[in-house]
Write a protein that holds these residues in place. Structure first.
Motif, PDB file in Angstrom:
ATOM      1  N   GLY A  96      21.146 -29.409  83.003  1.00 39.16           N
ATOM      2  CA  GLY A  96      22.471 -29.920  82.697  1.00 39.16           C
ATOM      3  C   GLY A  96      23.001 -29.365  81.381  1.00 39.16           C
ATOM      4  N   TRP A  97      24.267 -29.654  81.101  1.00 41.31           N
ATOM      5  CA  TRP A  97      24.907 -29.078  79.933  1.00 41.31           C
ATOM      6  C   TRP A  97      24.359 -29.616  78.622  1.00 41.31           C
ATOM      7  CZ3 TRP A  97      27.715 -24.856  79.789  1.00 41.31           C
ATOM      8  CH2 TRP A  97      28.296 -24.403  80.964  1.00 41.31           C
ATOM      9  N   GLY A  98      24.035 -30.891  78.565  1.00 35.91           N
ATOM     10  CA  GLY A  98      23.589 -31.493  77.312  1.00 35.91           C
ATOM     11  C   GLY A  98      22.327 -30.863  76.762  1.00 35.91           C
ATOM     12  N   THR A 142      25.042 -14.063  79.733  1.00 36.54           N
ATOM     13  CA  THR A 142      25.794 -15.056  80.503  1.00 36.54           C
ATOM     14  C   THR A 142      24.944 -15.657  81.611  1.00 36.54           C
ATOM     15  OG1 THR A 142      27.822 -13.849  80.032  1.00 36.54           O
ATOM     16  CG2 THR A 142      27.892 -15.432  81.841  1.00 36.54           C
ATOM     17  N   LEU A 189      22.554 -18.134  80.222  1.00 31.63           N
ATOM     18  CA  LEU A 189      23.176 -19.444  79.995  1.00 31.63           C
ATOM     19  C   LEU A 189      23.197 -20.244  81.285  1.00 31.63           C
ATOM     20  CD1 LEU A 189      24.795 -21.498  78.334  1.00 31.63           C
ATOM     21  CD2 LEU A 189      26.848 -20.199  78.924  1.00 31.63           C
ATOM     22  N   TRP A 190      23.560 -19.605  82.383  1.00 30.42           N
ATOM     23  CA  TRP A 190      23.554 -20.282  83.678  1.00 30.42           C
ATOM     24  C   TRP A 190      22.144 -20.765  84.026  1.00 30.42           C
ATOM     25  CZ3 TRP A 190      20.810 -18.659  87.982  1.00 30.42           C
ATOM     26  CH2 TRP A 190      21.003 -19.441  89.119  1.00 30.42           C
ATOM     27  N   VAL A 212      21.333 -23.888  81.911  1.00 26.22           N
ATOM     28  CA  VAL A 212      22.145 -25.078  82.188  1.00 26.22           C
ATOM     29  C   VAL A 212      21.929 -25.597  83.603  1.00 26.22           C
ATOM     30  CG1 VAL A 212      24.542 -25.846  82.419  1.00 26.22           C
ATOM     31  CG2 VAL A 212      23.842 -24.526  80.438  1.00 26.22           C
ATOM     32  N   SER A 213      21.618 -24.723  84.535  1.00 30.51           N
ATOM     33  CA  SER A 213      21.510 -25.153  85.934  1.00 30.51           C
ATOM     34  C   SER A 213      20.353 -26.116  86.165  1.00 30.51           C
ATOM     35  CB  SER A 213      21.354 -23.938  86.844  1.00 30.51           C
ATOM     36  OG  SER A 213      20.092 -23.339  86.655  1.00 30.51           O
ATOM     37  N   TRP A 222      19.129 -23.288  75.502  1.00 35.98           N
ATOM     38  CA  TRP A 222      19.621 -21.918  75.512  1.00 35.98           C
ATOM     39  C   TRP A 222      19.749 -21.378  74.087  1.00 35.98           C
ATOM     40  CZ3 TRP A 222      24.726 -19.707  74.603  1.00 35.98           C
ATOM     41  CH2 TRP A 222      24.821 -18.390  75.012  1.00 35.98           C
ATOM     42  N   GLY A 260      20.651 -28.306  78.340  1.00 35.55           N
ATOM     43  CA  GLY A 260      20.620 -26.891  78.658  1.00 35.55           C
ATOM     44  C   GLY A 260      21.168 -26.013  77.545  1.00 35.55           C
ATOM     45  N   LEU A 261      22.259 -26.446  76.920  1.00 34.73           N
ATOM     46  CA  LEU A 261      22.818 -25.662  75.815  1.00 34.73           C
ATOM     47  C   LEU A 261      21.892 -25.634  74.608  1.00 34.73           C
ATOM     48  CD1 LEU A 261      26.610 -26.579  75.830  1.00 34.73           C
ATOM     49  CD2 LEU A 261      25.552 -24.393  76.365  1.00 34.73           C
TER      50      LEU A 261
END
Length: 108
Positions: free
Chosen positions: A59-61, A48, A51-52, A55-56, A67, A63-64
């Motif tokens: 960004g989410w796009g 977890t 993942l942070w 993404v940090s 990851w 970063g995921l």
């Protein structure tokens, strides 16, 4: 991405150690129920946090996607090391958790 990679590898190794077979193979003794729960909780917590970490920064796009790539790379590394070099796999997990604060400071 280095921080996410280090945390993912440590997390997968902790999840691996939460299983009876791998715990006895790597550490030479049978795992108690409490120890297995601690390893399982630690493994999921590290995944977890990875993942942070991914993404940090981007960004989410992106970063995921990064990851997922880090998950695959760390999982593949662990799967390839376990049958042939189990002690090296365990040593790399310890080293990755020791180096992760340095990678966290470099990421900031």
């Amino acid at each position: 991405m280095l921080l996410a990679l280090l945390l993912c590898y440590g997390g997968f190794t902790a999840l691996c150690l939460s299983m009876d077979r791998h715990h006895s193979e790597l550490l030479g003794r049978k795992a108690s129920l409490q120890r297995r729960r601690i390893f399982k909780l630690t493994g999921w917590a590290l995944l977890t946090v990875s993942l942070w970490a991914a993404v940090s920064k981007t960004g989410w796009g992106l970063g995921l996607v990064q990851w997922c790539a880090v998950l695959m790379l760390s999982g593949l590394t662990l799967v390839l090391l376990l049958p042939y070099r189990p002690r090296l796999a365990l040593s790399l997990a310890g080293l990755s958790l020791l180096v992760s604060p340095v990678a966290a400071m470099a990421q900031c």
